[in-house]
Scaffold this active site. Sequence first.
Site, PDB file in Angstrom:
ATOM      1  N   HIS A  23      78.685  66.358  24.330  1.00  0.00           N
ATOM      2  CA  HIS A  23      77.352  66.181  24.008  1.00  0.00           C
ATOM      3  C   HIS A  23      77.655  65.400  23.337  1.00  0.00           C
ATOM      4  CE1 HIS A  23      75.821  69.914  23.620  1.00  0.00           C
ATOM      5  NE2 HIS A  23      75.340  69.631  25.004  1.00  0.00           N
ATOM      6  N   GLU A  46      66.128  60.741  47.814  1.00  0.00           N
ATOM      7  CA  GLU A  46      67.556  60.212  46.664  1.00  0.00           C
ATOM      8  C   GLU A  46      67.848  61.479  48.292  1.00  0.00           C
ATOM      9  OE1 GLU A  46      67.057  62.206  42.975  1.00  0.00           O
ATOM     10  OE2 GLU A  46      65.655  63.589  43.581  1.00  0.00           O
ATOM     11  N   ASP A  95      71.262  59.650  43.552  1.00  0.00           N
ATOM     12  CA  ASP A  95      71.690  61.031  44.395  1.00  0.00           C
ATOM     13  C   ASP A  95      71.340  60.653  45.819  1.00  0.00           C
ATOM     14  OD1 ASP A  95      71.870  64.053  43.318  1.00  0.00           O
ATOM     15  OD2 ASP A  95      69.890  64.060  42.443  1.00  0.00           O
ATOM     16  N   CYS A 120      65.377  53.790  40.289  1.00  0.00           N
ATOM     17  CA  CYS A 120      65.281  54.566  39.062  1.00  0.00           C
ATOM     18  C   CYS A 120      66.523  55.612  39.177  1.00  0.00           C
ATOM     19  CB  CYS A 120      64.355  55.923  38.872  1.00  0.00           C
ATOM     20  SG  CYS A 120      64.124  57.238  40.499  1.00  0.00           S
TER      21      CYS A 120
HETATM   22  C1  PEP Z   1      68.702  60.036  41.326  1.00  0.00           C
HETATM   23  O1  PEP Z   1      69.120  60.989  41.840  1.00  0.00           O
HETATM   24  O2  PEP Z   1      69.364  58.588  41.019  1.00  0.00           O
HETATM   25  C2  PEP Z   1      67.970  59.893  40.035  1.00  0.00           C
HETATM   26  C3  PEP Z   1      67.590  59.285  39.209  1.00  0.00           C
HETATM   27  O3  PEP Z   1      67.607  61.261  39.715  1.00  0.00           O
HETATM   28  P1  PEP Z   1      68.916  62.578  38.998  1.00  0.00           P
HETATM   29  O4  PEP Z   1      69.508  61.511  38.481  1.00  0.00           O
HETATM   30  O5  PEP Z   1      67.790  62.700  37.512  1.00  0.00           O
HETATM   31  O6  PEP Z   1      68.881  63.190  39.648  1.00  0.00           O
HETATM   32 MG    MG Z   2      68.248  62.709  41.212  1.00  0.00          MG
END
Ligand code: PEP
Ligand code: MG
Length: 576
Positions: A195, A436, A460, A507
């Site tokens: 945290h 992903e 991922d 993302c």
């Molecule tokens: C990713 O896997 O790149 C993603 C944006 O999702 P998360 O990090 O929430 O798994």
């Molecule tokens: Mg992800």
Amino acid sequence: MSFTLHGVGVGGGIAIGHAHLVSHETLDVLYFVLPSFLVPQEVERFDQAIAATRAEMESLRASIPASAPAELSAFLDLHLMILGDSTLSEAPKRMIEEQRCNAEWALKQQMEALIAQFESFDDAYLRERRHDVVQVVERVMKSLLGHPGQSPFEGGKAKENSILVAHDLSPADMILFKQNQFAAFITDVGGTTSHTAILARSLSIPSVVALHNARQLINEHDQIIVDGSQGVVIVNPDRAILDEYRLRQEQWELERQKLKRLKTAKATTLDGTHIELMANIELAEDIDQVKAHGAEGIGLFRSEFLFMNRDDLPSEDEQFEAYRKVAKAMKGLPVTVRTLDLGADKQPRFAVQTSDNPALGLRAIRLCLAEPQMFLTQLRAILRASHYGAIQILVPMLTSLGELNQTLALVERAKQSLKEEGIPFDEAIKLGGMIEVPAAALTVKSLAKKLDFLSIGTNDLIQYTLAIDRTDEAVAKLYDPLHPAVLKLVAATIHTGRMLGIPVAVCGEMAGDASLTRLLLGFGLREFSMHPAHLLAVKQQILKTNLPTAESLAQKVLKAWEPEKILALVAKLNEA
Ligand code: PEP
Ligand code: MG
């Protein structure tokens, strides 16, 4: 004597200041046996300490400044919950009565029992919560010892260049960061998911955690340099090092100031190509940060955080309110709500899964399809919120066309049910898929034909392509965004999306890494979604980018296999 400590940097920037040590002595308690007639009094003293600590935490929660990060009240709730656990609030009383021991000793024994339980969890996030147990117990101890509410800021306001040196810091202590000017903080414990680390990132204070024994090695008033980007702490630096870091600090500050001026600038490359810069958020409260950094929309709303730190499922209405709040706050700008990505390292309390390989198990869309009622509730909430803004739906961890078909059928069902009830929603709502998993990247064409947009989750995609658990520190060094297999999958996905004329975003963390911006532009990426704090640095790269040069160098990167060659080409790309 000058020396250097290495830990994990969790907040960027450099701070130079003097150490202010935070006491951790409260847990070194003595044991003594009480005469029987004092036992009821001791139980009473313990009860009062628990009540006083609860009152203190509740008042802290009530006084959280509006500008504090949204996670803060969730952390305080967690601490209140730990305080209410019978292991800490009830069992010590029985120990006092049965063993006639002092309250501090009984509490310490129970704390150790609770910590042992947390340490036995497989889940790294849950294991880290043992630090929260210690923080809560420390508060009760302070109350028992007669100085409740003691904070790291004892003795009035902190000096502006104080650097807090603590064994650990509690989220409650962190509230005071907002009211006291601290240059930085460093702690012995904590990992990247602690945290403290999460809060440090959102507060943008230079900080280094996991230093192991900084609290023992550093003396009050020692001069310290904290380099939050490199995870380095230099104690009592010599003149030359100090001068060097002062220079670096000035450069960093100058950079930040320059970046701030870019907030309203349009993100366009040198030839005028517009690049969309979007933000990733976890909670509706993150919107202020999104606006402060001038994002053009939300590219990823990680909706699963609504489901965490609680014992029940959020109702359709509660979810609807959260999504609507974001949609309305973004005033017509796109808001991409990702459907639940629970599982793996994000286990909700209400359905703790035990699985040998949770990242390969019932996660994200797999879990949603296995629990259609939970999924339908979320889909209805998102659809209802779409009436109030430009919401789009994003489906995580798609692996096969079969999963996509089932998802589409459930979206249709949710739409149909709303129609029957006469509840308005955006009938043309866009539906995107996250790429992903390598299987999805390799079959992206078949998926893309049924989707309105794609978003590459590189976090991922790297994990699954390279077979590296992203939460396992033992293999963290092998986690490589520039591995040729990863680059080929990312580039091919962007290419396919463009060929089919559907938008593609990235993302994952790669989108927020300014050293990869030009490479992604060169692959044809035109939409980036990232933590708002990275947005201006990425925009700065875009503004200086010559697209044709980036494209031709990116093609060379795709043809390279040797890591050194890839690194050299990316460096060249960034200098071009
Ligand atoms: C990713 O896997 O790149 C993603 C944006 O999702 P998360 O990090 O929430 O798994
Ligand atoms: Mg992800």
